[in-house]
Write a protein that holds these residues in place. Structure first.
Motif, PDB file in Angstrom:
ATOM      1  N   ALA A   6     -96.704   8.124  10.646  1.00  0.00           N
ATOM      2  CA  ALA A   6     -98.157   8.163  10.462  1.00  0.00           C
ATOM      3  C   ALA A   6     -98.866   8.986  11.519  1.00  0.00           C
ATOM      4  O   ALA A   6    -100.069   9.214  11.417  1.00  0.00           O
ATOM      5  CB  ALA A   6     -98.721   6.741  10.463  1.00  0.00           C
ATOM      6  N   THR A   7     -98.147   9.463  12.526  1.00  0.00           N
ATOM      7  CA  THR A   7     -98.822  10.132  13.635  1.00  0.00           C
ATOM      8  C   THR A   7     -98.643  11.643  13.655  1.00  0.00           C
ATOM      9  O   THR A   7     -99.363  12.335  14.376  1.00  0.00           O
ATOM     10  CB  THR A   7     -98.317   9.573  14.977  1.00  0.00           C
ATOM     11  OG1 THR A   7     -96.910   9.845  15.105  1.00  0.00           O
ATOM     12  CG2 THR A   7     -98.555   8.074  15.052  1.00  0.00           C
ATOM     13  N   ILE A   8     -97.676  12.183  12.900  1.00  0.00           N
ATOM     14  CA  ILE A   8     -97.397  13.617  12.989  1.00  0.00           C
ATOM     15  C   ILE A   8     -97.151  14.210  11.602  1.00  0.00           C
ATOM     16  O   ILE A   8     -96.902  13.500  10.630  1.00  0.00           O
ATOM     17  CB  ILE A   8     -96.157  13.906  13.870  1.00  0.00           C
ATOM     18  CG1 ILE A   8     -94.909  13.256  13.260  1.00  0.00           C
ATOM     19  CG2 ILE A   8     -96.378  13.468  15.305  1.00  0.00           C
ATOM     20  CD1 ILE A   8     -93.611  13.706  13.915  1.00  0.00           C
ATOM     21  N   PHE A   9     -97.219  15.516  11.538  1.00  0.00           N
ATOM     22  CA  PHE A   9     -96.781  16.282  10.377  1.00  0.00           C
ATOM     23  C   PHE A   9     -95.260  16.369  10.460  1.00  0.00           C
ATOM     24  O   PHE A   9     -94.715  17.082  11.300  1.00  0.00           O
ATOM     25  CB  PHE A   9     -97.417  17.675  10.422  1.00  0.00           C
ATOM     26  CG  PHE A   9     -97.124  18.560   9.231  1.00  0.00           C
ATOM     27  CD1 PHE A   9     -98.082  18.753   8.251  1.00  0.00           C
ATOM     28  CD2 PHE A   9     -95.917  19.220   9.114  1.00  0.00           C
ATOM     29  CE1 PHE A   9     -97.842  19.590   7.176  1.00  0.00           C
ATOM     30  CE2 PHE A   9     -95.647  20.053   8.034  1.00  0.00           C
ATOM     31  CZ  PHE A   9     -96.614  20.239   7.062  1.00  0.00           C
ATOM     32  N   ASP A  10     -94.577  15.624   9.634  1.00  0.00           N
ATOM     33  CA  ASP A  10     -93.115  15.559   9.667  1.00  0.00           C
ATOM     34  C   ASP A  10     -92.580  16.701   8.805  1.00  0.00           C
ATOM     35  O   ASP A  10     -92.315  16.542   7.615  1.00  0.00           O
ATOM     36  CB  ASP A  10     -92.645  14.205   9.154  1.00  0.00           C
ATOM     37  CG  ASP A  10     -91.177  13.962   9.421  1.00  0.00           C
ATOM     38  OD1 ASP A  10     -90.547  14.810  10.080  1.00  0.00           O
ATOM     39  OD2 ASP A  10     -90.641  12.934   8.968  1.00  0.00           O
ATOM     40  N   ALA A  11     -92.432  17.865   9.397  1.00  0.00           N
ATOM     41  CA  ALA A  11     -92.115  19.078   8.640  1.00  0.00           C
ATOM     42  C   ALA A  11     -90.755  18.972   7.969  1.00  0.00           C
ATOM     43  O   ALA A  11     -89.753  18.659   8.623  1.00  0.00           O
ATOM     44  CB  ALA A  11     -92.142  20.284   9.573  1.00  0.00           C
TER      45      ALA A  11
ATOM     46  N   VAL B  46     -93.686  26.621   5.782  1.00  0.00           N
ATOM     47  CA  VAL B  46     -93.807  25.263   6.317  1.00  0.00           C
ATOM     48  C   VAL B  46     -94.481  25.295   7.689  1.00  0.00           C
ATOM     49  O   VAL B  46     -95.367  24.470   7.979  1.00  0.00           O
ATOM     50  CB  VAL B  46     -92.427  24.581   6.403  1.00  0.00           C
ATOM     51  CG1 VAL B  46     -92.524  23.255   7.147  1.00  0.00           C
ATOM     52  CG2 VAL B  46     -91.854  24.353   5.005  1.00  0.00           C
ATOM     53  N   ALA B  47     -94.102  26.247   8.522  1.00  0.00           N
ATOM     54  CA  ALA B  47     -94.716  26.350   9.846  1.00  0.00           C
ATOM     55  C   ALA B  47     -96.206  26.644   9.739  1.00  0.00           C
ATOM     56  O   ALA B  47     -97.023  26.074  10.476  1.00  0.00           O
ATOM     57  CB  ALA B  47     -94.015  27.449  10.652  1.00  0.00           C
ATOM     58  N   ALA B  48     -96.573  27.533   8.824  1.00  0.00           N
ATOM     59  CA  ALA B  48     -97.989  27.861   8.625  1.00  0.00           C
ATOM     60  C   ALA B  48     -98.763  26.641   8.140  1.00  0.00           C
ATOM     61  O   ALA B  48     -99.884  26.376   8.602  1.00  0.00           O
ATOM     62  CB  ALA B  48     -98.126  29.004   7.625  1.00  0.00           C
ATOM     63  N   ASN B  49     -98.174  25.888   7.212  1.00  0.00           N
ATOM     64  CA  ASN B  49     -98.827  24.673   6.716  1.00  0.00           C
ATOM     65  C   ASN B  49     -98.995  23.647   7.834  1.00  0.00           C
ATOM     66  O   ASN B  49    -100.036  22.981   7.932  1.00  0.00           O
ATOM     67  CB  ASN B  49     -98.017  24.066   5.578  1.00  0.00           C
ATOM     68  CG  ASN B  49     -98.219  24.793   4.260  1.00  0.00           C
ATOM     69  OD1 ASN B  49     -99.011  25.734   4.166  1.00  0.00           O
ATOM     70  ND2 ASN B  49     -97.502  24.368   3.231  1.00  0.00           N
ATOM     71  N   GLN B  50     -97.967  23.502   8.669  1.00  0.00           N
ATOM     72  CA  GLN B  50     -98.056  22.522   9.750  1.00  0.00           C
ATOM     73  C   GLN B  50     -99.163  22.889  10.732  1.00  0.00           C
ATOM     74  O   GLN B  50     -99.976  22.040  11.124  1.00  0.00           O
ATOM     75  CB  GLN B  50     -96.723  22.414  10.489  1.00  0.00           C
ATOM     76  CG  GLN B  50     -96.780  21.422  11.651  1.00  0.00           C
ATOM     77  CD  GLN B  50     -95.427  21.163  12.284  1.00  0.00           C
ATOM     78  OE1 GLN B  50     -94.399  21.586  11.769  1.00  0.00           O
ATOM     79  NE2 GLN B  50     -95.418  20.468  13.408  1.00  0.00           N
ATOM     80  N   ALA B  51     -99.231  24.139  11.130  1.00  0.00           N
ATOM     81  CA  ALA B  51    -100.267  24.553  12.084  1.00  0.00           C
ATOM     82  C   ALA B  51    -101.653  24.402  11.476  1.00  0.00           C
ATOM     83  O   ALA B  51    -102.599  23.974  12.155  1.00  0.00           O
ATOM     84  CB  ALA B  51    -100.023  25.993  12.527  1.00  0.00           C
TER      85      ALA B  51
END
Length: 687
Positions: free
Chosen positions: A302-307, A281-286
């Motif tokens: 709508a503004t962030i990657f909500d991990a 998940v961390a890799a996908n977010q970055a």
């Protein structure tokens, strides 16, 4: 209609975590008091995933609190004809990155863009392009690349690509760059870890992880801040940054964006395979935060990657396609679904696949496969064993309980396993549907992993050179891991292409750190060889390849050294005879090592070893350029010298060779043809 389109783009922008800039009014002069302050935007600017009427923009602007920005896009680099503006916000929640979807643009146009803070301090200016309309007949030009390593390599290929594109005629310039993964290497060496360097490369300090984990002599990221740090380190390389500012990118991850030998949400480090859902998940977010990919993010904000919150729970149950059913595994790999298709005019549909998130475990990497390898036959594994492992319980006539090898019956550890998959069931269904529905002249598979077989014929070694080859016939070179040994799944794809009479099927790939050109075929002799398309693999931007590894690690006195390297008195480096091994077989290698006459050595080539290959350079660095029109597809390999240090010249240094591979468009039912032309330099033992 424009209001409907605007609402559509507003929804699309929200889904991908971007603000919307709408080009709805006449162009006008910029009202922004912009002054360039690159140090406040240290990772530069980027654009990506263009369509005929829109493109995604990106920058990073760190601050002590949320940083309000204004994005502008113009028809000229002086911003006299600004066509769209929009507010954007850089916040700590997204590591100060921000994205703007610009819509309402004109097709096949060149645009310039920039970001400006409230105090007038601005980013560098970026250049981007929109795609041609779907019926536009003009030729398509794009580059495909992979595998850049700033920790112990120089990115001279980018400088060469920029230099040539700036001097090309407008009609011959690149429309976009397809980056097929290993944009970063999560394995990081600190200089003290390898004081002698890597081969003859010096280790450059690029970062120190805040958390991180040390494995052997390298360090790997543990959380999203660690992964973000790697992207920041890479994007501060001036050549990578300049490339992202010049062209729109279409990106897909390979393995190093997550974990070196990772698959699904498993990591494999220090000889252990373990669940790593939180790292996935961390890799996908970055990746989402730092790449300009138009892919939906998780969460309602709508503004962030909500991990999503996940645990590193054991994964023990798998479905009929090898997909781990543990809920945290499914959540982790579904936190970002990046496979997608890009249309570029009448002639190209690019179908880009993710080849790590949904794949099953690669069988030849398991401990149970080790008895099938030996130091006596480096890199070589019996083909019959690999084929049985790949097919699993679907082996025709029933999977055998044992596999005969070197006079012993060894357990078939894949007997109850499903056939290997690289794409996964859901993605494979999507991929085949896109292939069938495409009306583009060229249906181009953007595969992060190679699809062409690598094999050798050790059964033809002369008696007495070494002990007898323990396999039944051919050997697979280098083990498995990509579609070169995923025969069942690859065969399904190629059978689908043949059954549906799909013409213009081409594959562009990366990962192998080498240049390959050849034909897409489900099997090689003694089975029927029936090509259905053409396939290309690009050399690495800077990461070391097999030839470099052999030069520094292959034993000088090994009886099979001539199959890999040929040592000539007075030569600075050995010749890479391994290129001959995979194309022509062992007899050509031994003959060439004996006297150095290449034409004479090719006369004893094994024609059944690799009828699918037309070019191979396992030591090549650089990039590949595609030109596609209604008559043919051409792929040019631009190979540069080994990129150990950064070139001091604006052109990125010399070209080692330039080779054009041309495939005329074939009719349904016809086999493809591949013509080649060396236009610059010396390709050595590759042609």
């Amino acid at each position: 209609m424009r209001d409907v389109n605007r609402r559509k783009f507003l929804e699309a922008a929200a889904a991908i975590g971007a603000s919307l800039a709408w080009s709805g009014a006449a162009a006008s002069r910029s009202r922004t008091a912009w002054r360039e302050r690159r140090e406040l935007f240290p990772e530069g600017v980027a654009s990506g995933d263009p369509t005929a009427d829109s493109v995604l923009l990106w920058t990073r602007c760190p601050g002590d609190a949320a940083v309000p920005l204004r994005a502008e896009i113009a028809e000229d680099p002086d911003f006299v004809r600004v066509v769209a503006t929009a507010p954007a916000m850089a916040t700590a929640a997204s590591d100060w990155t921000t994205r703007v979807l610009v819509a309402g643009l004109k097709p096949a146009r060149e645009y310039w863009y920039r970001f400006t803070r409230a105090d007038g301090a601005g980013s560098r200016i970026g250049r981007t392009l929109t795609a041609p309309a779907n019926d536009d007949p003009r030729a398509v030009h794009f580059a495909f690349v992979s595998c850049q390593n700033v920790n112990y390599g120089a990115q001279n290929a980018w400088r060469r690509m920029i230099f040539e594109d700036e001097r090309a005629a407008p009609a011959d310039r690149l429309g976009f760059v397809l980056h097929l993964g290993d944009f970063i290497y999560e394995l990081v060496w600190y200089p003290e870890d390898r004081p002698k360097g890597m081969y003859d490369r010096r280790i450059t300090e690029i970062l120190r992880f805040v958390r991180g984990e040390k494995v052997s002599d390298f360090h790997v990221p543990l959380d999203v801040d660690d992964y973000r740090a790697v992207y920041r380190a890479y994007l501060r390389d001036p050549d990578i940054q300049d490339a992202r500012a010049r062209w729109p990118f279409v990106t897909m991850w390979d393995n190093h964006e997550f974990s070196w030998m990772g698959w699904q949400s498993f990591a494999k480090l220090g000889g252990k395979t373990f669940p790593a859902q939180s790292r996935k998940v961390a890799a996908n977010q970055a990746w989402f935060e730092y790449q300009t990919a138009r892919v939906p993010k998780p969460g309602a904000d709508a503004t962030i990657f909500d991990a999503p919150q996940v645990e590193n729970a054991a994964i023990t149950a798998f479905d009929d396609h090898g997909l781990g059913q543990e809920p945290n595994n499914l959540t982790a790999i579904d936190s970002l679904r990046a496979y997608r298709a890009i249309r570029w005019g009448r002639h190209v549909e690019l179908i880009v696949t993710d080849e790590h998130s949904f794949r099953s475990e690669e069988p030849s990497g398991r401990d149970e496969a080790k008895p099938f390898s030996s130091d006596a036959f480096p890199e070589l594994v019996p083909q019959e064993a690999m084929e049985i492992w790949d097919a699993g319980k679907a082996w025709p006539g029933g999977a055998p309980a044992t596999i005969r090898h070197d006079g012993a019956d060894l357990p078939n550890f894949q007997r109850e396993a499903p056939p290997q998959t690289v794409l996964g069931a859901r993605q494979k269904t999507w991929f085949l549907d896109r292939l069938k529905r495409s009306r583009a002249t060229w249906k181009i598979w953007g595969s992060t992993l190679g699809t062409l077989d690598w094999r050798a014929d050790p059964q033809n070694l002369p008696l007495g050179l070494t002990r007898p080859w323990p396999g039944a016939g051919y050997a697979i070179f280098g083990g498995g891991g990509d579609h070169g040994t995923a025969w069942v799944e690859r065969g399904d794809i190629y059978d689908f292409v043949a059954k549906n009479r799909i013409t213009g099927f081409a594959t562009v790939a990366g990962d192998r750190h080498s240049f390959w050109a050849g034909f897409s075929a489900k099997a090689l002799p003694p089975a029927r060889f029936e090509p259905v398309g053409v396939a290309f693999v690009t050399g690495s931007i800077s990461a070391p390849g097999l030839v470099e590894s052999f030069e520094y690690g292959f034993p000088k006195q090994h009886p099979l050294r001539p199959l890999f390297l040929v040592d000539r008195p007075g030569s600075e480096r050995p010749e890479p005879s391994v290129n001959l091994l995979l194309r022509h077989g062992v007899r050509t290698c031994l003959d060439y090592a004996a006297h150095g006459d290449l034409d004479r050595a090719k006369a004893v080539s094994n024609p059944d070893n690799a009828p699918h290959l037309r070019f191979l350079d396992l030591g090549g660095h650089g990039y590949a350029v595609v030109r596609a029109d209604g008559k043919a597809i051409e792929t040019t390999f631009v190979c540069i010298p080994r990129p150990i240090t950064r070139s001091a010249t604006p052109d990125g240094g010399p070209v080692r060779y330039r080779v054009i591979h041309r495939a005329p468009l074939w009719r349904p039912g016809e086999p493809p043809r591949l013509e080649q032309r060396l236009v610059e330099g010396d390709a050595g033992l590759s042609l």
